[in-house]
Write a protein that holds these residues in place. Structure first.
Motif, PDB file in Angstrom:
ATOM      1  N   THR A 193       0.876  -1.176   0.000  1.00  0.00           N
ATOM      2  CA  THR A 193       0.000   0.000   0.000  1.00  0.00           C
ATOM      3  C   THR A 193       0.912   1.224   0.000  1.00  0.00           C
ATOM      4  O   THR A 193       1.645   1.446   0.970  1.00  0.00           O
ATOM      5  CB  THR A 193      -0.903  -0.010   1.246  1.00  0.00           C
ATOM      6  OG1 THR A 193      -1.749  -1.160   1.198  1.00  0.00           O
ATOM      7  CG2 THR A 193      -1.771   1.243   1.297  1.00  0.00           C
ATOM      8  N   SER A 271      -0.307   5.471  -6.425  1.00  0.00           N
ATOM      9  CA  SER A 271      -0.334   5.607  -4.971  1.00  0.00           C
ATOM     10  C   SER A 271      -1.727   5.319  -4.413  1.00  0.00           C
ATOM     11  O   SER A 271      -2.746   5.599  -5.053  1.00  0.00           O
ATOM     12  CB  SER A 271       0.088   7.022  -4.564  1.00  0.00           C
ATOM     13  OG  SER A 271       1.375   7.322  -5.066  1.00  0.00           O
ATOM     14  N   ASP A 272      -1.758   4.769  -3.220  1.00  0.00           N
ATOM     15  CA  ASP A 272      -3.027   4.600  -2.516  1.00  0.00           C
ATOM     16  C   ASP A 272      -3.419   5.883  -1.796  1.00  0.00           C
ATOM     17  O   ASP A 272      -4.596   6.211  -1.680  1.00  0.00           O
ATOM     18  CB  ASP A 272      -2.901   3.451  -1.516  1.00  0.00           C
ATOM     19  CG  ASP A 272      -2.686   2.123  -2.220  1.00  0.00           C
ATOM     20  OD1 ASP A 272      -3.680   1.508  -2.634  1.00  0.00           O
ATOM     21  OD2 ASP A 272      -1.522   1.713  -2.386  1.00  0.00           O
ATOM     22  N   THR A 296      -6.806   9.805  -6.923  1.00  0.00           N
ATOM     23  CA  THR A 296      -6.060   9.358  -5.744  1.00  0.00           C
ATOM     24  C   THR A 296      -6.377  10.262  -4.558  1.00  0.00           C
ATOM     25  O   THR A 296      -6.335  11.492  -4.686  1.00  0.00           O
ATOM     26  CB  THR A 296      -4.541   9.384  -6.016  1.00  0.00           C
ATOM     27  OG1 THR A 296      -4.255   8.524  -7.127  1.00  0.00           O
ATOM     28  CG2 THR A 296      -3.753   8.905  -4.806  1.00  0.00           C
ATOM     29  N   LEU A 335      -7.193   4.333   5.131  1.00  0.00           N
ATOM     30  CA  LEU A 335      -6.652   3.025   4.755  1.00  0.00           C
ATOM     31  C   LEU A 335      -7.668   1.928   5.079  1.00  0.00           C
ATOM     32  O   LEU A 335      -7.832   0.973   4.311  1.00  0.00           O
ATOM     33  CB  LEU A 335      -5.336   2.762   5.495  1.00  0.00           C
ATOM     34  CG  LEU A 335      -4.135   3.603   5.057  1.00  0.00           C
ATOM     35  CD1 LEU A 335      -2.951   3.359   5.975  1.00  0.00           C
ATOM     36  CD2 LEU A 335      -3.745   3.318   3.597  1.00  0.00           C
ATOM     37  N   PRO A 338     -11.369   3.281   2.429  1.00  0.00           N
ATOM     38  CA  PRO A 338     -10.980   4.276   1.402  1.00  0.00           C
ATOM     39  C   PRO A 338     -12.170   5.088   0.903  1.00  0.00           C
ATOM     40  O   PRO A 338     -13.289   4.568   0.764  1.00  0.00           O
ATOM     41  CB  PRO A 338     -10.400   3.408   0.279  1.00  0.00           C
ATOM     42  CG  PRO A 338      -9.976   2.136   0.955  1.00  0.00           C
ATOM     43  CD  PRO A 338     -10.983   1.912   2.046  1.00  0.00           C
ATOM     44  N   LYS A 340     -12.769   7.539  -2.301  1.00  0.00           N
ATOM     45  CA  LYS A 340     -12.174   8.029  -3.540  1.00  0.00           C
ATOM     46  C   LYS A 340     -12.666   9.441  -3.867  1.00  0.00           C
ATOM     47  O   LYS A 340     -13.846   9.747  -3.676  1.00  0.00           O
ATOM     48  CB  LYS A 340     -12.537   7.094  -4.706  1.00  0.00           C
ATOM     49  CG  LYS A 340     -11.768   5.780  -4.698  1.00  0.00           C
ATOM     50  CD  LYS A 340     -10.318   6.016  -5.060  1.00  0.00           C
ATOM     51  CE  LYS A 340      -9.534   4.719  -5.167  1.00  0.00           C
ATOM     52  NZ  LYS A 340      -8.109   4.958  -5.445  1.00  0.00           N
TER      53      LYS A 340
END
Length: 367
Positions: A193, A271-272, A296, A335, A338, A340
């Motif tokens: 991650t 990237s997360d 992201t 985390l 999530p 978006k």
């Protein structure tokens, strides 16, 4: 219309990219674009897009820069631009003295852009002494009002920086070949991650916060910290400090410095989470906007230009400035669950270039 932009160098950064973008837009609309700088890696692109580059060492914060006043004056007289647009303090001072040696009726119009919340002093005040002063965010407008009251409010024009949404399309994913290249160079990133901190290596970017986050999150979420950005010679000592800190914290397998990259879009999309943790308010926050445009999530301090972007595009990512506990809680939350970002609608590059060119035309009286 002929516009001459002046900046120290053309290597990397928001000032440099903005200069290229305005040059490109001027040429596309049939105007003439000239840039004066000490050169750099972006010169070939600048020239390929139709701007002429004139090399002059106007980048040094030293007494020797005074010897560039006469050569710059000669360039201005030769080129006869309608607009001279200064984007940094050393070039602004050199331009100030160069223009004083030209008869008032023959002087070009002078425009500045305040790209940074500079230290408040007489040296920085030069950026507020143009006919029009472009501020790149509302935070910069407030900074000028507060610290440079001599600058008439009517002279200040807020023009947000912008990005080309076609270059940063929502939902973009790097191609398989890019991932293959990355895993060959950085095999430790595979199946991790990725929490990314983009930006040049400088004490202002908040790298220590990233290291502390990775330290406490790595067991639970299999996270890996990625620092995207290079260090110039003056900052090499700080980069060495960061590497030593990584070693001291036993994070060698959990944090990777990938250096200066031209594929920033791919890193942001891969990237997360992307972080914006500068210890001073950012005037705008272009990488924040680019990451959000790609889809992201971004977490950043609730101040400066980054807060203006997040408030409009992703308020979920706002955190009380310098509050490490709140930062940890926010990132832990994102985390675990999530969220978006929605497609970005604001801060488009075409708005920035159109407004800037309209300002040029207004100043010279062509409209």
């Amino acid at each position: 219309m002929k516009v001459m932009q002046l900046l120290p160098e053309l290597n990397s950064g928001g000032v440099e990219r903005g200069t290229l973008e305005i040059g490109h837009a001027l040429v596309a609309k049939g105007h003439e674009s000239v840039v004066v700088s000490n050169g750099g890696r972006l010169v070939p692109q600048l020239e390929q897009e139709g701007t002429r580059h004139l090399q002059l060492a106007i980048h040094k914060k030293s007494f020797s820069s005074l010897f560039k006043i006469r050569p710059l004056r000669k360039l201005i007289v030769q080129e006869q631009p309608d607009i001279v647009h200064v984007r940094s303090r050393v070039p602004a001072w050199i331009t100030h003295f160069a223009l004083r040696g030209i008869a008032p009726k023959k002087r070009p119009h002078l425009i500045s852009t305040v790209h940074g919340m500079y230290s408040v002093n007489g040296y920085s005040a030069i950026m507020t002494r143009a006919e029009r002063v472009i501020a790149v965010s509302d935070s910069v407008v407030d900074y000028i009002h507060q610290h440079y009251p001599h600058c008439p409010k009517s002279s200040i024009v807020r023009i947000y920086r912008g990005i080309n949404l076609h270059e940063f399309p929502h939902g973009y994913q790097p191609p398989a070949a890019w991932w293959h290249m990355v895993y060959q160079l950085f095999p430790q990133l595979e199946n991790k991650t990725l929490i990314t901190l983009p930006g040049r290596i400088t004490r202002l970017k908040g790298h220590e916060y990233l290291l502390e986050l990775i330290q406490v999150l790595k067991a639970e979420f299999n996270v890996h910290g990625v620092v995207v950005g290079g260090a110039d010679e003056k900052k090499q000592g700080y980069l060495d400090e960061l590497h030593q800190r990584v070693t001291d914290m036993n994070l060698q397998e959990h944090v990777t410095f990938v250096g200066h990259r031209s594929d920033i879009r791919e890193w942001l999309a891969a990237s997360d989470l992307v972080l914006s943790l500068s210890t001073q308010p950012e005037t705008f926050g272009r990488t924040t906007l680019e990451a959000l445009a790609l889809g992201t999530a971004v977490v950043g301090w609730n101040r400066g230009g980054v807060a203006e972007i997040l408030n409009r595009c992703y308020p979920t990512g706002l955190v009380e400035p310098e509050n490490a506990d709140a930062l940890f809680r926010k990132i832990h939350q994102l985390l675990a669950t999530p969220v978006k970002p929605a497609p970005v609608q604001d801060f488009q590059l075409s708005e920035m270039t159109d407004q800037t060119i309209a300002l040029y035309q207004q100043v010279i009286g062509s409209i």
